[in-house]
Scaffold this active site. Structure first.
Site, PDB file in Angstrom:
ATOM      1  N   HIS A  43      35.777  60.204  36.260  1.00 46.89           N
ATOM      2  CA  HIS A  43      34.887  59.385  37.092  1.00 46.89           C
ATOM      3  C   HIS A  43      34.308  58.225  36.281  1.00 46.89           C
ATOM      4  CE1 HIS A  43      34.229  61.898  40.788  1.00 46.89           C
ATOM      5  NE2 HIS A  43      34.780  62.794  40.000  1.00 46.89           N
ATOM      6  N   GLU A  45      32.962  55.638  37.234  1.00 46.58           N
ATOM      7  CA  GLU A  45      31.751  55.080  37.857  1.00 46.58           C
ATOM      8  C   GLU A  45      30.494  55.837  37.431  1.00 46.58           C
ATOM      9  OE1 GLU A  45      33.786  57.136  39.226  1.00 46.58           O
ATOM     10  OE2 GLU A  45      32.739  58.472  40.614  1.00 46.58           O
ATOM     11  N   GLY A  80      35.548  62.855  45.251  1.00 43.88           N
ATOM     12  CA  GLY A  80      34.921  63.588  46.343  1.00 43.88           C
ATOM     13  C   GLY A  80      35.761  64.818  46.585  1.00 43.88           C
ATOM     14  N   ILE A 101      35.126  66.078  36.801  1.00 40.02           N
ATOM     15  CA  ILE A 101      34.491  67.025  37.728  1.00 40.02           C
ATOM     16  C   ILE A 101      35.570  67.629  38.618  1.00 40.02           C
ATOM     17  CG2 ILE A 101      32.751  67.340  39.534  1.00 40.02           C
ATOM     18  CD1 ILE A 101      31.427  64.713  38.500  1.00 40.02           C
ATOM     19  N   ARG A 102      35.874  68.901  38.379  1.00 37.67           N
ATOM     20  CA  ARG A 102      36.950  69.581  39.135  1.00 37.67           C
ATOM     21  C   ARG A 102      38.151  68.639  39.280  1.00 37.67           C
ATOM     22  NH1 ARG A 102      36.084  72.136  44.188  1.00 37.67           N
ATOM     23  NH2 ARG A 102      37.325  73.799  43.352  1.00 37.67           N
ATOM     24  N   ARG A 126      45.725  70.004  41.772  1.00 34.78           N
ATOM     25  CA  ARG A 126      44.281  69.985  42.060  1.00 34.78           C
ATOM     26  C   ARG A 126      43.549  71.051  41.249  1.00 34.78           C
ATOM     27  NH1 ARG A 126      42.943  71.486  47.396  1.00 34.78           N
ATOM     28  NH2 ARG A 126      40.875  70.691  46.946  1.00 34.78           N
ATOM     29  N   CYS A 146      39.768  60.530  40.578  1.00 34.22           N
ATOM     30  CA  CYS A 146      39.660  61.955  40.877  1.00 34.22           C
ATOM     31  C   CYS A 146      40.275  62.280  42.243  1.00 34.22           C
ATOM     32  CB  CYS A 146      38.213  62.404  40.716  1.00 34.22           C
ATOM     33  SG  CYS A 146      38.084  64.168  40.408  1.00 34.22           S
TER      34      CYS A 146
HETATM   35  N1  GLN Z   1      38.650  68.818  43.320  1.00 35.24           N
HETATM   36  C1  GLN Z   1      38.534  67.677  44.185  1.00 35.24           C
HETATM   37  C2  GLN Z   1      39.731  67.569  45.132  1.00 35.24           C
HETATM   38  O1  GLN Z   1      40.629  68.320  45.064  1.00 35.24           O
HETATM   39  C3  GLN Z   1      38.409  66.392  43.396  1.00 35.24           C
HETATM   40  C4  GLN Z   1      37.116  66.401  42.627  1.00 35.24           C
HETATM   41  C5  GLN Z   1      36.490  65.052  42.466  1.00 35.24           C
HETATM   42  O2  GLN Z   1      36.888  64.055  43.060  1.00 35.24           O
HETATM   43  N2  GLN Z   1      35.442  65.021  41.668  1.00 35.24           N
HETATM   44  O3  GLN Z   1      39.743  66.714  45.956  1.00 35.24           O
END
Ligand code: GLN
Length: 194
Positions: free
Chosen positions: A175, A177, A50, A139-140, A111, A82
């Site tokens: 991820h 999941e 998230g 994802i990021r 991050r 993540c």
């Molecule tokens: N970039 C998000 C963060 O810094 C993490 C991304 C994710 O959980 N998909 O919290």
């Protein structure tokens, strides 16, 4: 498993529903954690992906941060993915100044460190103990920049650890999941029921 593991999923924000589905498929007794009292009947916890800055803030406003820090210090098994990995790390680079992490595993992360062009990508990774690759969705994602001596690296991508484990903590920068494959969750359920 003999007794069903009671696994909480931190449900303040982010991708918690897909974790719940995976854990239920594996036979766990799943509950959502939003308030301090929700922790009482958890044998383990999943911290989802998230936005770690938002989750950090919501952990404070829900009064969950301190009781959760205590449970983690007492050895509550935890699986962070993540943003969840970021929250469990010892040190977070490029954090917001007011962002807190639990330091539950001896790990440093940066991050959003995979760069703008490739901030989300998918790739197959070899995981220690798995007989075939795991399809990992990033994802990021945070980039792991240091692992402590007592941290086991279970998977790497481009020489960077992406799945790590200590005695009570499992953490993935991807991820699991979101892949149609429950083997990483099974690994966590095995840690809880061992
Ligand atoms: N970039 C998000 C963060 O810094 C993490 C991304 C994710 O959980 N998909 O919290």
């Amino acid at each position: 498993m003999s007794a069903r593991a009671r696994i909480g999923v931190l449900a303040l924000q982010g991708a918690f529903a897909a974790h719940e589905a995976a854990l239920k498929r594996l036979g766990a007794d799943v509950r959502e954690v939003r308030l301090p009292a929700d922790l009482d009947d958890c044998d383990a916890l999943v911290m989802p992906g998230g936005e770690s800055t938002t989750m950090s803030k919501l952990l404070e406003t829900s009064a969950l941060f301190d009781p959760l820090a205590k449970r983690l210090a007492d050895g509550l098994p935890v699986f962070g993915t993540c943003a969840g990995m970021i929250l469990l790390a010892a040190h977070v680079a490029d954090a917001r100044p007011d962002q807190r992490s639990f330091g539950a595993i001896d790990l440093d992360v940066q991050r959003n460190a995979y760069g703008r062009q490739v901030d989300s990508f998918e790739t197959d990774v070899a995981v220690r103990g798995f007989d075939r690759a795991f399809h990992a969705v990033f994802i990021r994602a945070p980039r792991v920049t240091r692992v402590g001596n007592d941290v086991e690296v279970l998977a790497v991508h481009d020489d960077v650890p992406v799945l790590v484990r200590s005695k009570t903590v499992l953490a993935a920068s991807f991820h699991p999941e979101l892949s149609d494959d429950d083997r990483v969750h099974q690994m966590f359920v095995d840690m809880v029921t061992a």
